[in-house]
Structure formats: structure tokens, C-alpha cells
Design a protein around this motif. Structure first.
Motif, mmCIF file in Angstrom:
data_model
loop_
_atom_site.group_PDB
_atom_site.id
_atom_site.type_symbol
_atom_site.label_atom_id
_atom_site.label_comp_id
_atom_site.label_asym_id
_atom_site.label_seq_id
_atom_site.Cartn_x
_atom_site.Cartn_y
_atom_site.Cartn_z
ATOM 1 N N GLU B 127 2.362 -21.473 2.049
ATOM 2 C CA GLU B 127 1.729 -20.340 2.735
ATOM 3 C C GLU B 127 0.367 -20.714 3.263
ATOM 4 O OE1 GLU B 127 1.947 -17.127 -0.075
ATOM 5 O OE2 GLU B 127 4.146 -17.208 0.048
ATOM 6 N N GLY B 130 1.094 -23.126 6.287
ATOM 7 C CA GLY B 130 2.129 -22.829 7.262
ATOM 8 C C GLY B 130 3.331 -23.749 7.157
ATOM 9 N N SER B 186 -4.309 -26.756 11.198
ATOM 10 C CA SER B 186 -4.786 -25.900 10.118
ATOM 11 C C SER B 186 -5.292 -26.749 8.950
ATOM 12 C CB SER B 186 -3.681 -24.925 9.690
ATOM 13 O OG SER B 186 -3.156 -25.265 8.437
#
Lengths: 345, 496
Positions: B127, B130, B186
């Protein structure tokens, strides 16, 4: 990346070192002096013309079975069936040899019997190759099973239908198909089993390599060994190549029948040639597809067998034969990778 | 600075693989490492992660000199590597693979693996970055893209703050590539230092903050991505002008159909029809696993078909064996170069010789001299390195091996060529050369069916582009209409 000289010699050196240590320990446990036994063994195998001839005679079938196993390896197939293919070759020579007509020229008779021996070995190999490609049966299992089959068949034939009168062997082969022993020209070798079949054994590893490296059929066999999926996408018949590779390997092993039946004994008997098929695996591993190395390995194992006889009075000859197993294990353990590369190449 | 290599030298025997190469990774930044096959990229990665010791040069991690560290120490220090070839245990689950080697424990003496904890770890990591994936699935049931996510999860679970990715996009479909790039962005945002190796400049410019270009073991470019153009990087990679593709036609496609497939049904292909004319390239786009491989194998004759006809020129080839089709002029470059395309253990000359259908039967002797001369001619024509006919194909870089495979097929009389992923994992220079050879063959009248996961490649080579989805060609359009926007919905089945 090219293999250095050391890389190539490594399996030999390591195998030699390990087996030397193990054999000496075994001799020591058996209560004898390793140095003394070593001298005896060496003298037995190489110390006299007779010993040397015996060593070469014992190396003759090993060069052929070694070439047979090495040949199949290039197709990616592990032929542990040389044992049975040898037995089939001996059997075929025993059947055809005595039936060669008396008047036939000498060379023709030998060729006839050699063809029969090769055909018998090839048939056995072809069955295993077909089972592999058409039915997916692993060649190690199928060739082992065929070994057992031929052994039982041969025992029955030698003790029954092929038995020569009251003798425990088969009928002697016709004069036109005998290969003379070399002691006819070199009296010093009197009594030795060495015959001109040794010439055949010296040529076969080179011929096998030439076929694999320099012909279209050989290239297909190596392509199969390198990548079966590629061979298939190129439109090769994977079935035919498998059968052919195993049949040719079987034919090389079958030739051993010529050495035993036409050269050495002049007839066949139960147990003749037992073990040379399995020792051929060790020879092929040390030889790694190179003819000269294959011949050297055959001589090494021939010498171990002959030297073992010479020391039998002091320690059991099995102590020396231990070396054979150790060589196999150390080759398997240390150079399995380079062997696989060599096999594919 | 997280990781820095300075003035690293590495030689294999007489060959220098790296000369005076320096590279640094900083927290929160992504550095792209670009270079041709054999430029030294993988060696640099191996040195960085402790698998190889450099001959000279210094390696620092978190300001600590660490030259000569082991792979284990590198992992413990927070360095993770995602290799080109995955290192997962196929029969274990995702969670098991991620925590392998540092399993959470429970029970008396910690004898049992706490699988709930492991699952929770995978979920929370997923989570956060991603990387969503069901922790209970077995690796063997995962796609290539999913497996890569597991590799990445495992590296992150080990607490890596610095991640080296060796050509992570080479095996991914375009959609998966976009997903991976998002994940990497990310990761960088959360403070990780990343090294991203790729041949594809659009990926490099989509993601990299800094760019390093290696050529023949030397760093020839090291700059911020924002200060560079694609052309700058491409020039640095090949060391001069980038050969551009001459795609203008010499002649129009002829009217004669060279290959026609009608109503083909086999395992993986459903009622598929296509036809391609002489001098024409039909591109097939599609997400991988939609029957591309089955289609080519069926046409090539190595996969059984249930229904349908295959026509080569005027010849009904439906009942022909693979060899008869090759004799009739059908060429096949399979996508799996190493296992289905080439014999890696055999030499360049032998691999080229295997392309001749005459080699597939008979026992005649081969002339070593002719083999060598034929090979040298092809080697020169395709600029294959090393220029040694005896060199085993396994010693060649991906680009050179692919050139051998393409040359093996193109250098014989062909009517039609099945060409799958011709430049996958191949560097820019070699890829351009291979594409040029294909276009030249097209101009000489060859019909080509091309499958590629790179839409740019399809557009550069094709006259028409069709889309394959679940074993069917669902649409076809002229190449000038084949934009990402038009192809995309067809590829994911949104229009069917």
C-alpha cells in the motif's frame, strides 16, 4: 571466454589427487604398504611388454564405450545403456561370427560381424531414443531397463540355444572373421589379450568427433543437445535426431563385441564384457568429448584394472578399482559445470 | 550521498570492462544508467552490490568506505538489487518469498513462521508504494510484471534505501512499464536512492533526475536529465551520430499475397485470419499473452492447429511440416531468443548454418572453410561482435546474438518472415541496425508479420497495424492511424 589449459586439466588433477589419497588409505586399512602396492600395480600395468599389452587390451572396450557415452552426451542424452549395448554387440558377434562362410576373404568376414554387432547395439540405443522422443521416457531409466533385458536374454542364450556342445561358451567364430592377436608379431606379448581391435578403438573417438563437428547430421545432434526447442523451431525432426543419436551411440558400444568375440576370445560366454559399459561413463566424463583425453582415460582405467590383478596377492584388487569410483565422484562433484558445457559444445 | 563508486577499474583477462568509471546515487533521486550491450553496466551493478570486487577504485556507502564488501553485507547495509533474471522460489507464495531469510517468528523458541505477520508486512509495504499484490498467490501463477513487483517488495522489505534495477522494463508490457515507473517515482519521493538501467530513452526521460552514459567501460556523459536532450544521450551511447532509420520505401508493396491465414484455431488462437503481401509489413500489437506466441508457432508449423488454413504464396501449407514451410520460404524469429531461437552453446557459424533448410536433413560433410567464409560475410554485413565465427553464441551480448538470429533467417531466400520482439533487450545501435535490415528486406519484396510490445517499433516498421486480443485480431488500421490512443483501448479489450 576461452577455457584455459588449467581449466581443462582441473578435472584430471582433482580426480587424480582424490583417488590417490583414497586408494592409499584403503591400502593402508587393508594392512599393506601403499608404496609397495603402488610399485607392484605400476609394474603390473606398465612394467613389462605383457603388462602394457594387457592394459591396452583392457582399455580397448573402454575407449569404445567412452566414445559411445560421450557421443550421446553431445545430443544432451545420458547413455547409461552402453552396458547393454555391449552385451548386444557381443551376442550378435557370437551369432554371426561362426556363420561366416569359410571361403570368404578375411576383411569381409570381420566387417560382416562388426556390422552385426553395431546393428545390435544401435537397435538397443534406437529403442531408448524413440522412447525418449515419442513417449517421454527418460533415457537413463529406459537404457538401464534395456541393460537388464539384454543381460537376461544373453544368459539364457549362452546356457541354452547358443551353447557349443559341452562347453560353457558359444561356437567359435570362423577363421575368416577372427582378428589376430598381436602376439603373433610380437612374441613378447605372448598370452596377452591384445588384438588388432585396439586400432579400431584408437580411431573411433576421433571418427565420432569428426562426425559430430563436421557433418550436417552431427550438427543437428549438437543442436538438439544445445536446445531442443530451437531444433524444433528449425524444423528438425526431434524424434529422428534422438533416435539417430542413440542408435549411433549404441553402435559404438556394440563394436565392443568385435574386440571380445573376434579378437580376444574367439567365442562369447556369459559375463563377457560385463562392467565396461558403466566404466565407459567414467571414461566419457574424464574425456569430456575430446578424443585424446578419452583414449588417455581409457588407458588409465585399463591400467587400474590390470594393476589390480598384479596386487591381488597383497590387497584385494578392488582397492585399486576404488579409484574408479572416486574419479567418478570427484569429476561429478568438481567439474559438473564444465562437463555440461563441454557436453553441449 | 548514499552510494558512490569512484574511479572504478575492472578487467577480465586482457579486456578492460570498466575504466575509470564513477557513479553516485543520492537519496530521493533516480539516476538512469544507459549504454549499449557490453558497455559495462551490469559489471558496474555487480561491483556496487558486492558480487564482484573492482581491480581499482573506491566504493562508499553512507560515507563509509566499503570496498570489498560481500553481497550479504550490502543487503544488511540497505542496498537492494532487482536483477534482470528473477530469483524467486516458484512454488512458494508471494509473502513467503518476500520475507524469506528474515521470517517473522512465533511459537515456542520461535520455531514457527508467523505467516499472518508476513502477509501484513507485504500488504502494508504494497500500500505504501503502490505495489498491490495478493500475498497468498504462488509465484508460478504470476505474470512477469507481477513477479517483478514481488522482487521489488522483497528488496524493500529488507529495508533497502538504495535500489539498483538492472533493465527492469525489458520484459514488461507498456502498461506494466507505466505502473513500474509510478512505483519508482513514489519510492524516490520517500527518500530512496535509485539506479535505473534501461535501453529506452523515453523511459529514461520519463523518470530520471540524473543520467550516466557508459560506452566501452567509460563514463562518457554524466549530467542532470533536465539539461539533456534525447539526442545528446543517444549520441553519447553510440559515440557519434545515431543511425537513423531509412524507412522510405524503394518500391510499393506488390499485389501478390505472400502469406495468408484463414480461420486459424489452435490452443491460444481463436478464428484468426490475416494476410500480408510481398513487400509489406503487418504489425501486430497486443498485451503479451494474448496469443502472439501461439499464432507464430502455429504458422511456423511447430504447434498443432485444429482448424483453418495457412497459404504460403500459392502453396497450401496447412498440412506441411515446419521444415517444409521453411523450405517454401517461411522464416521464423521467435521471441525467446536464447531457448527457441538460437543454440547458445554452438558457434556463430554453426548457428548461421542451421538456418539453411538443407542442414535439417542428410548427413553430408560440412566444409569448415565454407562455414567460416559464409559466417564472416554475415558478421561483416551485420557488424556482429566479436567478429569470430567460432565464438559460441552464449558469449555474445543480447544485441549481437539477436543479429545472428535475424541474419540466420534473412540471409536465405524468403517469401515471408515471422518476426517476434526483434529488438527486446537490444541496445539502441543494434536495434536500429536490425530494423534497417528488416526494412531493406521488405524493399526487396519480403512479407513480414511483426509482433512487438513496443508500439514505436511497430509504427517504425509496419505498413498496417493490427491488434491481437484473446487470440483474435480485433482491429486493423493503416500505420498513420495507429496512435497509442487508438490502439490502447483495443489492446485491453475495451472496444470489444
Amino acid at each position: 571466454m576461452t577455457e584455459s589449459r588449467l581449466d581443462r586439466a582441473a578435472p584430471w588433477l582433482i580426480a587424480a589427487g582424490c583417488s590417490l589419497v583414497a586408494v592409499n588409505v584403503a591400502i593402508w586399512i587393508a594392512g599393506a604398504s601403499p608404496w609397495h602396492v603402488g610399485k607392484l600395480a605400476f609394474a603390473g600395468a606398465f612394467g613389462s611388454a605383457y603388462g602394457l599389452a594387457q592394459t591396452l587390451a583392457k582399455a580397448t572396450p573402454l575407449a569404445l564405450t567412452g566414445a559411445s557415452v560421450a557421443f550421446a552426451l553431445r545430443a544432451g542424452l545420458f547413455n547409461v545403456g552402453a552396458e547393454g549395448q555391449v552385451a548386444a554387440g557381443v551376442l550378435a558377434a557370437a551369432v554371426v561370427g561362426p556363420r561366416v562362410p569359410q571361403g570368404i576373404p578375411w576383411g569381409i568376414g570381420v566387417i560382416l560381424v562388426a556390422c552385426a554387432s553395431m546393428a545390435a547395439g544401435a537397435l538397443l540405443g534406437a529403442i531408448a531414443g524413440w522412447l525418449k522422443a515419442a513417449r517421454g521416457a527418460h533415457e537413463v531409466l529406459s537404457t538401464l531397463m534395456l541393460n537388464g533385458l539384454v543381460a537376461v536374454l544373453a544368459t539364457w542364450l549362452y546356457s541354452g540355444p547358443l551353447r557349443f556342445g559341452a562347453q560353457v561358451h558359444t561356437a567359435p567364430v570362423s577363421a575368416g572373421a577372427r582378428i589376430p592377436a598381436i602376439d603373433h608379431v610380437l612374441p613378447a606379448l605372448r598370452g596377452s589379450a591384445l588384438s588388432y581391435a585396439v586400432v579400431l578403438a584408437a580411431i573411433v573417438p576421433f571418427a565420432a568427433k569428426w562426425y559430430l563437428d563436421r557433418t550436417r547430421g552431427g550438427l543437428r545432434i549438437r543442436a538438439l543437445g544445445a536446445s531442443p526447442a530451437t531444433a524444433q523451431s528449425l524444423g528438425h525432426s526431434v524424434l529422428a535426431t534422438n533416435v539417430r543419436a542413440m542408435a549411433m551411440a549404441g553402435a559404438l558400444a556394440g563394436l565392443v563385441g568385435v574386440h571380445y568375440v573376434l579378437g580376444f576370445k574367439g567365442y562369447a560366454e556369459d559375463g563377457l564384457g560385463a562392467g565396461v559399459g558403466f566404466t565407459g561413463i567414467a571414461v566419457a566424463m574424464l574425456g569430456a568429448g575430446r578424443p585424446i583425453a578419452t583414449l588417455l582415460a581409457a588407458v588409465l582405467f585399463g591400467a587400474l584394472a590390470q594393476g589390480g590383478l598384479a596386487v591381488n596377492a597383497v590387497v584385494p584388487s578392488d582397492t585399486l578399482l576404488l579409484a574408479q569410483s572416486i574419479v567418478l565422484v570427484s569429476v561429478g562433484a568438481v567439474v559438473a559445470r564444465s562437463l555440461a558445457k563441454g557436453a553441449a559444445r | 550521498m548514499t552510494l558512490s563508486l569512484s574511479r572504478v577499474h575492472k578487467r577480465y583477462g586482457p579486456r578492460a570492462v570498466l575504466e575509470d568509471a564513477s557513479l553516485s546515487l543520492e537519496p530521493g533521486r533516480i539516476r538512469a544508467l544507459v549504454g549499449e550491450n557490453g558497455a559495462g553496466k551490469s559489471t558496474l551493478v555487480k561491483i556496487a552490490c558486492g558480487m564482484l570486487a573492482p581491480d581499482e577504485g573506491a566504493l562508499r556507502f553512507d560515507q563509509r568506505a566499503v570496498t570489498g564488501w560481500s553481497a550479504r553485507e550490502a543487503t544488511a547495509a540497505g542496498l537492494g538489487v532487482v536483477h534482470q533474471h528473477f530469483t524467486l522460489v516458484e512454488t512458494l507464495t508471494v509473502a513467503d518469498n518476500v520475507v524469506l531469510g528474515r521470517e517473522p517468528r512465533r511459537g515456542p523458541f520461535g520455531l514457527l513462521v508467523d505467516r499472518d505477520n508476513a502477509r501484513a508486512r507485504v500488504r502494508s509495504l504494497g500500500e505504501k508504494h503502490g505495489l498491490v499484490i495478493d500475498p497468498d498467490r504462488r509465484i508460478e501463477s504470476l505474470s512477469v510484471g507481477e513477479r517483478q513487483r514481488v522482487e521489488l517488495l522483497r528488496v524493500l522489505d529488507g529495508g533497502a534505501r538504495c535500489v539498483l534495477l538492472d533493465e527492469p522494463t525489458a520484459v514488461l508490457s507498456p502498461a506494466e512499464v507505466r505502473g513500474l515507473l509510478d512505483v519508482l517515482r513514489s519510492l524516490a519521493k520517500s527518500g530512496a536512492a535509485l539506479l535505473f538501467i534501461s535501453h529506452k530513452l523515453d523511459e529514461v526521460f520519463a523518470i530520471a533526475d540524473d543520467v550516466t552514459v557508459l560506452r566501452r567501460g567509460r563514463v562518457v556523459l554524466d549530467a542532470k536529465a533536465s539539461e539533456l536532450s534525447r539526442d545528446d544521450v543517444a549520441k553519447a551511447v553510440v559515440g557519434g551520430e545515431v543511425p537513423s532509420l531509412r524507412s522510405a520505401r524503394v518500391s510499393e508493396a506488390e499485389a501478390r499475397v505472400a502469406l495468408r491465414v484463414d480461420g486459424l484455431v489452435c490452443d491460444g488462437v481463436d478464428q484468426l485470419s490475416l494476410s500480408v503481401r510481398r513487400g509489406e509489413v503487418l504489425g501486430i500489437a497486443g498485451v503479451e499473452g494474448n496469443g502472439q506466441r501461439a499464432l507464430f508457432e502455429a504458422i511456423a508449423g511447430v504447434r498443432a492447429t485444429q482448424r483453418g488454413t495457412i497459404t504460403l504464396g500459392d502453396r497450401d501449407a496447412t498440412r506441411d511440416s515446419a521444415l517444409e514451410r521453411r523450405r517454401a520460404g517461411l522464416g521464423f524469429v521467435p521471441e525467446d531468443r536464447e531457448n527457441t531461437g538460437l543454440c547458445a552453446a554452438l558457434s556463430i557459424a554453426e548457428n548461421l548454418c542451421l538456418g539453411d533448410p538443407a542442414t535439417a536433413t542428410g548427413d553430408g560433410a560440412l566444409s569448415a572453410r565454407k562455414l567460416r567464409e559464409d559466417a564472416l560475410r554475415v558478421i561483416e554485413r551485420y557488424d556482429i561482435r566479436p567478429a569470430d565465427p567460432e565464438a559460441p553464441v552464449r558469449s555474445l551480448s543480447g544485441g549481437n546474438a539477436q543479429k545472428v538470429l535475424v541474419a540466420r533467417e534473412l540471409e536465405r531466400p524468403l517469401e515471408a518472415l515471422l518476426l517476434a520482439q526483434p529488438t527486446r533487450g537490444v541496445d539502441i545501435g543494434a536495434a536500429t541496425a536490425i530494423r534497417q535490415h528488416v526494412l531493406d528486406a521488405r524493399d526487396r519484396g519480403l512479407a513480414v508479420v511483426l509482433v512487438s510490445s513496443e508500439l514505436d517499433e511497430l509504427r517504425a516498421l509496419s505498413d498496417r497495424v493490427a491488434v491481437i486480443f484473446r487470440g483474435k485480431l480485433v482491429t486493423e488500421m493503416p500505420v498513420h492511424e495507429a496512435t497509442d490512443e487508438r490502439l490502447g483501448p483495443w489492446m485491453i479489450g475495451a472496444n470489444t
